[in-house]
Each structure stands twice: as C-alpha cells, then as structure tokens.
Scaffold this active site. Sequence first.
Site, PDB file in Angstrom:
ATOM      1  N   ARG A 118       0.869 -78.709  75.967  1.00  0.00           N
ATOM      2  CA  ARG A 118       1.135 -80.069  75.453  1.00  0.00           C
ATOM      3  C   ARG A 118       0.547 -80.323  74.066  1.00  0.00           C
ATOM      4  O   ARG A 118       0.398 -81.469  73.638  1.00  0.00           O
ATOM      5  CB  ARG A 118       0.653 -81.146  76.421  1.00  0.00           C
ATOM      6  N   LYS A 139       7.182 -81.387  59.919  1.00  0.00           N
ATOM      7  CA  LYS A 139       8.451 -81.103  60.606  1.00  0.00           C
ATOM      8  C   LYS A 139       8.380 -79.681  61.118  1.00  0.00           C
ATOM      9  O   LYS A 139       8.149 -78.747  60.343  1.00  0.00           O
ATOM     10  CB  LYS A 139       9.628 -81.224  59.631  1.00  0.00           C
ATOM     11  N   GLU A 181      13.470 -76.275  45.625  1.00  0.00           N
ATOM     12  CA  GLU A 181      12.802 -77.438  46.252  1.00  0.00           C
ATOM     13  C   GLU A 181      11.814 -78.077  45.274  1.00  0.00           C
ATOM     14  O   GLU A 181      11.588 -79.286  45.324  1.00  0.00           O
ATOM     15  CB  GLU A 181      12.081 -77.034  47.553  1.00  0.00           C
ATOM     16  N   LYS A 222       5.750 -84.693  48.015  1.00  0.00           N
ATOM     17  CA  LYS A 222       6.046 -84.583  49.446  1.00  0.00           C
ATOM     18  C   LYS A 222       5.034 -85.381  50.266  1.00  0.00           C
ATOM     19  O   LYS A 222       5.393 -86.154  51.154  1.00  0.00           O
ATOM     20  CB  LYS A 222       6.027 -83.107  49.848  1.00  0.00           C
ATOM     21  N   GLU A 232      10.903 -90.037  59.191  1.00  0.00           N
ATOM     22  CA  GLU A 232      12.225 -90.137  58.565  1.00  0.00           C
ATOM     23  C   GLU A 232      13.040 -91.351  59.009  1.00  0.00           C
ATOM     24  O   GLU A 232      14.202 -91.238  59.387  1.00  0.00           O
ATOM     25  CB  GLU A 232      13.013 -88.836  58.795  1.00  0.00           C
ATOM     26  N   ARG A 236      11.618 -91.000  53.806  1.00  0.00           N
ATOM     27  CA  ARG A 236      11.652 -89.547  53.951  1.00  0.00           C
ATOM     28  C   ARG A 236      13.058 -88.980  53.769  1.00  0.00           C
ATOM     29  O   ARG A 236      13.230 -87.800  53.485  1.00  0.00           O
ATOM     30  CB  ARG A 236      11.062 -89.139  55.315  1.00  0.00           C
ATOM     31  N   ASN A 240      15.897 -85.345  51.516  1.00  0.00           N
ATOM     32  CA  ASN A 240      17.140 -84.633  51.844  1.00  0.00           C
ATOM     33  C   ASN A 240      18.063 -84.526  50.646  1.00  0.00           C
ATOM     34  O   ASN A 240      19.203 -84.075  50.783  1.00  0.00           O
ATOM     35  CB  ASN A 240      17.878 -85.349  52.981  1.00  0.00           C
ATOM     36  N   HIS A 243      20.607 -81.801  50.327  1.00  0.00           N
ATOM     37  CA  HIS A 243      20.654 -81.064  51.591  1.00  0.00           C
ATOM     38  C   HIS A 243      21.922 -81.313  52.410  1.00  0.00           C
ATOM     39  O   HIS A 243      22.272 -80.475  53.234  1.00  0.00           O
ATOM     40  CB  HIS A 243      19.422 -81.380  52.448  1.00  0.00           C
ATOM     41  N   HIS A 247      23.149 -77.900  53.148  1.00  0.00           N
ATOM     42  CA  HIS A 247      23.068 -77.378  54.517  1.00  0.00           C
ATOM     43  C   HIS A 247      24.431 -76.939  55.010  1.00  0.00           C
ATOM     44  O   HIS A 247      24.550 -75.947  55.738  1.00  0.00           O
ATOM     45  CB  HIS A 247      22.534 -78.461  55.472  1.00  0.00           C
ATOM     46  N   HIS A 260      17.681 -70.665  51.644  1.00  0.00           N
ATOM     47  CA  HIS A 260      17.711 -72.121  51.813  1.00  0.00           C
ATOM     48  C   HIS A 260      17.704 -72.809  50.440  1.00  0.00           C
ATOM     49  O   HIS A 260      18.484 -73.725  50.182  1.00  0.00           O
ATOM     50  CB  HIS A 260      16.513 -72.562  52.655  1.00  0.00           C
TER      51      HIS A 260
HETATM   52  N1  LIG Z   1       9.574 -78.012  57.945  1.00  0.00           N
HETATM   53  C1  LIG Z   1      10.086 -78.408  56.796  1.00  0.00           C
HETATM   54  O1  LIG Z   1       9.823 -79.518  56.320  1.00  0.00           O
HETATM   55  C2  LIG Z   1      10.965 -77.470  56.039  1.00  0.00           C
HETATM   56  C3  LIG Z   1      11.324 -77.757  54.719  1.00  0.00           C
HETATM   57  C4  LIG Z   1      12.094 -76.839  54.017  1.00  0.00           C
HETATM   58  C5  LIG Z   1      12.473 -75.659  54.644  1.00  0.00           C
HETATM   59  N2  LIG Z   1      12.110 -75.415  55.928  1.00  0.00           N
HETATM   60  C6  LIG Z   1      12.465 -74.164  56.591  1.00  0.00           C
HETATM   61  O2  LIG Z   1      11.807 -73.115  55.912  1.00  0.00           O
HETATM   62  C7  LIG Z   1      12.542 -71.917  56.089  1.00  0.00           C
HETATM   63  C8  LIG Z   1      12.662 -71.220  54.768  1.00  0.00           C
HETATM   64  O3  LIG Z   1      11.379 -70.937  54.295  1.00  0.00           O
HETATM   65  P1  LIG Z   1      11.096 -69.709  53.314  1.00  0.00           P
HETATM   66  O4  LIG Z   1      12.052 -69.731  52.211  1.00  0.00           O
HETATM   67  O5  LIG Z   1       9.651 -69.728  53.008  1.00  0.00           O
HETATM   68  O6  LIG Z   1      11.581 -68.519  54.193  1.00  0.00           O
HETATM   69  P2  LIG Z   1      10.975 -67.416  55.143  1.00  0.00           P
HETATM   70  O7  LIG Z   1       9.806 -67.863  55.895  1.00  0.00           O
HETATM   71  O8  LIG Z   1      12.152 -66.948  55.920  1.00  0.00           O
HETATM   72  O9  LIG Z   1      10.542 -66.300  54.109  1.00  0.00           O
HETATM   73  C9  LIG Z   1      11.513 -65.694  53.305  1.00  0.00           C
HETATM   74  C10 LIG Z   1      11.283 -64.196  53.187  1.00  0.00           C
HETATM   75  O10 LIG Z   1      10.189 -63.983  52.319  1.00  0.00           O
HETATM   76  C11 LIG Z   1       9.259 -63.083  52.913  1.00  0.00           C
HETATM   77  N3  LIG Z   1       7.952 -63.458  52.403  1.00  0.00           N
HETATM   78  C12 LIG Z   1       7.203 -64.519  52.770  1.00  0.00           C
HETATM   79  N4  LIG Z   1       6.075 -64.556  52.039  1.00  0.00           N
HETATM   80  C13 LIG Z   1       6.104 -63.504  51.214  1.00  0.00           C
HETATM   81  C14 LIG Z   1       5.232 -63.019  50.199  1.00  0.00           C
HETATM   82  N5  LIG Z   1       4.104 -63.665  49.892  1.00  0.00           N
HETATM   83  N6  LIG Z   1       5.581 -61.888  49.558  1.00  0.00           N
HETATM   84  C15 LIG Z   1       6.739 -61.262  49.830  1.00  0.00           C
HETATM   85  N7  LIG Z   1       7.608 -61.668  50.754  1.00  0.00           N
HETATM   86  C16 LIG Z   1       7.299 -62.786  51.437  1.00  0.00           C
HETATM   87  C17 LIG Z   1       9.438 -63.269  54.381  1.00  0.00           C
HETATM   88  O11 LIG Z   1       9.036 -62.125  55.107  1.00  0.00           O
HETATM   89  C18 LIG Z   1      10.935 -63.517  54.511  1.00  0.00           C
HETATM   90  O12 LIG Z   1      11.636 -62.311  54.585  1.00  0.00           O
HETATM   91  C19 LIG Z   1      13.877 -72.318  56.684  1.00  0.00           C
HETATM   92  O13 LIG Z   1      13.886 -71.980  58.041  1.00  0.00           O
HETATM   93  C20 LIG Z   1      13.913 -73.838  56.510  1.00  0.00           C
HETATM   94  O14 LIG Z   1      14.649 -74.482  57.530  1.00  0.00           O
HETATM   95  C21 LIG Z   1      11.349 -76.294  56.621  1.00  0.00           C
HETATM   96 ZN   LIG Z   2      14.940 -77.931  52.139  1.00  0.00          ZN
END
Ligand SMILES: NC(=O)c1ccc[n+]([C@@H]2O[C@H](COP(=O)([O-])OP(=O)(O)OC[C@H]3O[C@@H](n4cnc5c(N)ncnc54)[C@H](O)[C@@H]3O)[C@@H](O)[C@H]2O)c1
Ligand SMILES: [Zn+2]
Length: 362
Positions: A118, A139, A181, A222, A232, A236, A240, A243, A247, A260
């Site tokens: 939980r 999120k 972003e 942010k 949101e 918030r 988007n 997006h 998306h 992304h």
């Molecule tokens: N929670 C939120 O508010 C929010 C906001 C925006 C995006 N997201 C989510 O975030 C995700 C995308 O995040 P991301 O772009 O960080 O992607 P990711 O976590 O998939 O990482 C992208 C790639 O980079 C590699 N990587 C990570 N750190 C590294 C480093 N220091 N050196 C070399 N390689 C590295 C990873 O292994 C992976 O292959 C999506 O799932 C998206 O939905 C969430």
């Molecule tokens: Zn985003």
Amino acid sequence: MIIPVNTNTSSYEVHLGENILRDFNERNAEVLKKADQLVVISDRHVWSLHESYFREHFTLPFKVYLVPNGEACKTFESYFDVQSFLLKENCSRSSALFALGGGAVGDLTGFVASTFMRGIPFYQIPTTILAHDSAVGGKTAINHPNGKNMIGAFYQPKEVLYDFHFLETLPVLEVRSGLAEVIKHALISNENWMNEFFSLETIESIEKTHLLQWLEKGIRVKAHIVELDETEQSYRKYLNFGHTYGHAVEASVGYGKITHGEAVMIGMIPALMLSELHGKVRAGYARKVYELAQRLGYDFNAVLGCSFDQLARFMLKDKKTTNGELNFALLQSIGEPFVKIISMDEVQNCDIQLRKWIEEGQ
Ligand SMILES: NC(=O)c1ccc[n+]([C@@H]2O[C@H](COP(=O)([O-])OP(=O)(O)OC[C@H]3O[C@@H](n4cnc5c(N)ncnc54)[C@H](O)[C@@H]3O)[C@@H](O)[C@H]2O)c1
Ligand SMILES: [Zn+2]
C-alpha cells in the site's frame, strides 16, 4: 542546487548538480539505516554504464533489480517481476526504492512503490535529460496494451537526486529527446529563455553549462506547476503542451519507434499553429520553431507514416480528451499557456500544413 517542491500531499527536494549521489548518502545515512531494505531498480543498460560509479557513491547496503531498458520495462510483467522480487527479498513497509534511470524506470518504480504494501517511499535518481521532467511531479505509470500510461498513480518521491555525472554517457538521440521537454518548459514559461534556443545550430554545439542551467529552469517550471495543481485539474494541463498530437504520433508509429521527446517536438508544431490562431502568438512562430527543430535534427518523417485518421483516433483516446472534445494546451503568447477545446477539423488543417512542410523539405 536544491529546488523545493511543495504539493498538497507532500514536500520534497530536488537536488541537482555534481556529486549529488555522494552527498545524499552522507546527508541521509541515519534515516536510511532505519530502513530494513534499500532496493535499487535500474535498467540493464544504465546499470552496465554506471554500476561502478553508483557503488562508489551509494555507500549504504542495497539490493539491485534490473529491468529491460526503455519502454519495455513499463509492462505488467515488469511490474509483477519487481513486486515478486521485493516479496522474495522480504521487503516490508520499512523498505525504500531507488529508481536509477530514465523516465521509464522512474515511472515503473514509482508505480511499484505506490502499491507495494500500500505504498513505500521511493527516490528518483534520473539519468536522462528527459527525466528532469518525469522525475518531478509524482506521475507514475505503466502501459496497457490499449494505451500508454493508462495504469498509474500520483505518488510523489521522497527526494529527487539529479546527479549530472550520469548525463555524460547519454547518446545524442536521448539528448535530443530530452531537449524537447526542456524547450516545452521554455515555451510555456518564458519568451527570453525560449529565445536562447533559436541561436542553436546543432545539438552537438550545446554547451554543458547552458544545458545544466536549462535543466534547472525546466525543473523550476515543472515544480511550480505541480505545486499549483498536483493532480491535473487545471494548471498542470499546460505541461501537456505538444502532447495531444505528439502522443498520437508516438502511438501510431508504435512506442519506441521514435523517442518521446521527438514526438513532443512534432506535437508542439500544430500546438503553435493553433496558438497563432487562438492566441496572440505572432504569425510565423510555428514555422520558426519547426526550422529550429530541423536544425537540431528532429525527424518529422514519422508523421508521413501515419494517416490523419489514425492520429485522430489516438487523440480521441487520450486521457486528456473528455466527451470527445480535444483539450489542447495552447499559448496566448510565449510563456503564457491556456487550455482550449479544439475541433478535429482545426487539428486536421494544422496536420495538412505540417505535412506540406515536411514534404517540401524532403
Ligand atoms: N512521469 C512523468 O511525468 C513523465 C513525463 C515525461 C515522460 N515520462 C515517461 O518517461 C519515459 C521516457 O523517458 P526517457 O526518455 O528518460 O526514456 P528511458 O527511460 O526509456 O531511457 C531512454 C534510453 O536511454 C538509456 N539511458 C538512460 N540513461 C542513460 C545514460 N545516462 N546514458 C546512456 N543511456 C541512458 C536507457 O537505457 C534507455 O534505453 C516514457 O515512458 C514517458 O512516458 C513520464
Ligand atoms: Zn512528455
């Protein structure tokens, strides 16, 4: 550098800069010693690059569980596997999780933490530029075959430890993804800041000091918005920006086919076109940002790979769509966002324009 985040449900700090991991351990040793288990969740790729740095600076005993890298870890299967690991290791309500990785690992770990027994504490240790965004704000989510981020929770971390050391190994593709972003944060907050990007010629020419300043600014934007509206209901939605259409492109071409951030950059162009129509953003601004995106190497060809009908279907499925109405985050002026209901016909007009630009550039 410390940026405080005060939401209705919790207050925490984002620590960013050099030696953040080392300092964290020194600062929190007493508190963390009270936890019965510390578990680091990371992806295989990040761990292979940074295990030794992590072990050197994270001096308390911990267990590690590795998940597949990228979007592949945001599955029910990974979620179940992590939970099983925690149970096998006799984790309890007194355990704490650490998400070491990009947004994918952060989203998964946060969701696991929100539901294990939980809810147990978790810490974000972002390793990508994109994660300056995802690690702040609480999120958390995994994907369902019917849609991205469909299963999740608002669940804030105990602290965010953004150690810039990790960014040194980021490939240019991921820098580009994260920068979208950052640019979004500039567009919705500050025109002068946005102007700094227009002088960029290539991704490679970005100076580290600039990047780090931009990350700090992005986190402040942010954090401020999340403080105003954690779940949101109103402000918030500004985050988007780009997006709704973005998306839809990301989903249409298939998750993981484009990053992304690339999808967000694509999506910001129709959002800017609509901002010229419905806000006071000067004519030609969308084109100017499109040209900047071209210089920085964002690939818009994904748009040509999907029909508008396909995109429309995904836009209607989006979590931000209510009663079939598209709630678009737009800009009144640069730095001044608002939300407006937009008809699908209007989006299609922007889509036609964007396709023309892409085809002309080929
Ligand atoms: N929670 C939120 O508010 C929010 C906001 C925006 C995006 N997201 C989510 O975030 C995700 C995308 O995040 P991301 O772009 O960080 O992607 P990711 O976590 O998939 O990482 C992208 C790639 O980079 C590699 N990587 C990570 N750190 C590294 C480093 N220091 N050196 C070399 N390689 C590295 C990873 O292994 C992976 O292959 C999506 O799932 C998206 O939905 C969430
Ligand atoms: Zn985003």
